[in-house]
Design a protein around this motif. Structure first.
Motif, mmCIF file in Angstrom:
data_model
loop_
_atom_site.group_PDB
_atom_site.id
_atom_site.type_symbol
_atom_site.label_atom_id
_atom_site.label_comp_id
_atom_site.label_asym_id
_atom_site.label_seq_id
_atom_site.Cartn_x
_atom_site.Cartn_y
_atom_site.Cartn_z
ATOM 1 N N SER A 40 41.017 39.755 45.323
ATOM 2 C CA SER A 40 41.247 40.757 44.265
ATOM 3 C C SER A 40 39.943 41.356 43.767
ATOM 4 N N ILE A 41 38.850 40.614 43.853
ATOM 5 C CA ILE A 41 37.561 41.150 43.410
ATOM 6 C C ILE A 41 36.899 41.958 44.510
ATOM 7 N N SER A 42 36.717 41.359 45.665
ATOM 8 C CA SER A 42 36.013 42.045 46.746
ATOM 9 C C SER A 42 36.344 41.383 48.074
ATOM 10 N N ARG A 43 36.281 42.179 49.138
ATOM 11 C CA ARG A 43 36.510 41.644 50.478
ATOM 12 C C ARG A 43 35.223 41.601 51.290
ATOM 13 N N SER A 44 34.098 41.668 50.629
ATOM 14 C CA SER A 44 32.824 41.675 51.346
ATOM 15 C C SER A 44 32.454 40.263 51.810
ATOM 16 N N LYS A 45 31.526 40.199 52.749
ATOM 17 C CA LYS A 45 31.073 38.910 53.256
ATOM 18 C C LYS A 45 30.339 38.121 52.178
ATOM 19 N N ALA A 46 29.607 38.837 51.342
ATOM 20 C CA ALA A 46 28.864 38.162 50.269
ATOM 21 C C ALA A 46 29.830 37.466 49.311
ATOM 22 N N ALA A 47 30.911 38.139 48.934
ATOM 23 C CA ALA A 47 31.902 37.527 48.044
ATOM 24 C C ALA A 47 32.545 36.323 48.727
ATOM 25 N N PHE A 48 32.815 36.462 50.021
ATOM 26 C CA PHE A 48 33.401 35.360 50.791
ATOM 27 C C PHE A 48 32.487 34.139 50.744
ATOM 28 N N ILE A 49 31.215 34.342 50.967
ATOM 29 C CA ILE A 49 30.258 33.230 50.976
ATOM 30 C C ILE A 49 30.117 32.613 49.591
ATOM 31 N N ILE A 50 29.995 33.460 48.581
ATOM 32 C CA ILE A 50 29.817 32.960 47.210
ATOM 33 C C ILE A 50 31.023 32.145 46.762
ATOM 34 N N PHE A 51 32.227 32.667 46.993
ATOM 35 C CA PHE A 51 33.415 31.946 46.558
ATOM 36 C C PHE A 51 33.627 30.659 47.365
ATOM 37 N N ASP A 52 33.280 30.658 48.626
ATOM 38 C CA ASP A 52 33.404 29.422 49.401
ATOM 39 C C ASP A 52 32.400 28.376 48.923
ATOM 40 N N ILE A 105 51.452 40.830 45.863
ATOM 41 C CA ILE A 105 51.295 40.816 44.402
ATOM 42 C C ILE A 105 49.978 41.469 44.004
ATOM 43 N N ILE A 106 48.903 41.152 44.717
ATOM 44 C CA ILE A 106 47.593 41.742 44.405
ATOM 45 C C ILE A 106 47.636 43.252 44.598
ATOM 46 N N SER A 107 48.258 43.707 45.693
ATOM 47 C CA SER A 107 48.323 45.160 45.917
ATOM 48 C C SER A 107 49.181 45.840 44.855
ATOM 49 N N PHE A 108 50.262 45.208 44.426
ATOM 50 C CA PHE A 108 51.093 45.772 43.362
ATOM 51 C C PHE A 108 50.321 45.858 42.049
ATOM 52 N N ILE A 109 49.606 44.793 41.711
ATOM 53 C CA ILE A 109 48.828 44.783 40.468
ATOM 54 C C ILE A 109 47.721 45.830 40.521
ATOM 55 N N LYS A 110 47.053 45.959 41.671
ATOM 56 C CA LYS A 110 45.995 46.966 41.801
ATOM 57 C C LYS A 110 46.558 48.372 41.659
ATOM 58 N N ARG A 115 47.169 53.208 38.335
ATOM 59 C CA ARG A 115 47.982 54.226 37.657
ATOM 60 C C ARG A 115 47.707 54.247 36.162
ATOM 61 N N ILE A 116 47.624 53.073 35.565
ATOM 62 C CA ILE A 116 47.327 53.002 34.129
ATOM 63 C C ILE A 116 45.958 53.604 33.850
#
Length: 183
Positions: A40-52, A105-110, A115-116
Motif C-alpha cells: 500500500s505504501i510502495s512497490r519499489s525494491k527499497a521498500a521491499f528491502i526495508i520492510f523485510d 481491498i488495497i486497490s479499492f481503498i486507493k 476520488r475523495i
C-alpha cells in the motif's frame, strides 16, 4: 533435580513443538500484515528491502521472547523447525488467500481515497488555474511592456501632443512665459 535442568519430557517437547507451530502460523500472519502495508505504501525494491529487514527484526525479537516463555530461553532445533513449518503452512495456505483478497481491498481503498482527494482538491485546482491564467496575462503584459520600454527608452522625452502640458504650441507657451516675466 539436575536431571530436570538438562532434559525435557516427551510431553513438554511435544507441547513446545505444537506451540512453535502456532507461533510460526501467527508470524506468517504478521508477515502478511507487513506485506500489505508495504504494497500500500510502495512497490519499489527499497521498500521491499526495508520492510523485510523490519520484519526480520520483529521476528527475531518475538522468537526470542517465545523461547524465553516456552523453553526458558533454551534454543532447541525442533522449536525452530516447528516455527518454520507453521510459517510455511500459513504462507502457502491462508497467506495466498489473504494476499489475493488484500490486493483487491488495497486497490479499492486507493481508488476511494483518490476520488475523495479529487473532490476535496477540486476548488483548489480551479483557484490555481484562475490565478495561473490571471498572473500569466499580467506576466505577458509586463514582458511586452518591458520589451517596448527597452526598445524605445531613448525616445521617452519626445514631445507628445496627447499630454496635458503639451496641448499648446511651444511658441505660444514661450510668448506667455515671456509676457509673465515682463509683468
Amino acid at each position: 533435580m539436575t536431571d530436570y535442568l538438562y532434559s525435557l519430557s516427551l510431553a513438554q517437547q511435544t507441547k513446545g513443538f505444537l506451540m512453535s507451530l502456532g507461533f510460526g502460523f501467527i508470524m506468517g500472519f504478521f508477515y502478511d500484515v507487513f506485506r500489505i502495508v508495504r504494497i500500500s505504501i510502495s512497490r519499489s525494491k527499497a521498500a521491499f528491502i526495508i520492510f523485510d529487514i523490519l520484519y526480520c527484526i520483529f521476528l527475531c525479537f518475538c522468537t526470542f521472547l517465545f523461547f524465553l516463555t516456552v523453553n526458558e530461553g533454551e534454543l532447541r532445533v525442533y522449536l525452530l523447525l516447528g516455527e518454520t513449518i507453521g510459517f510455511s503452512v500459513y504462507y502457502f495456505s491462508m497467506g495466498a488467500v489473504i494476499f489475493s483478497v488484500s490486493e483487491k481491498i488495497i486497490s479499492f481503498i486507493k481508488r476511494t481515497l483518490h476520488r475523495i482527494f479529487k473532490i476535496i482538491s477540486y476548488p483548489f485546482r480551479k483557484l490555481f488555474e484562475f490565478l495561473r491564467g490571471f498572473f500569466g496575462k499580467l506576466l505577458k503584459k509586463s514582458r511586452k511592456n518591458t520589451k517596448n520600454v527597452k526598445n524605445k527608452s531613448k525616445f521617452l522625452l519626445k514631445v507628445n501632443k496627447h499630454l496635458l502640458y503639451n496641448l499648446y504650441n511651444r511658441k505660444s507657451m514661450e510668448t506667455e512665459v515671456s509676457d509673465e516675466r515682463k509683468a
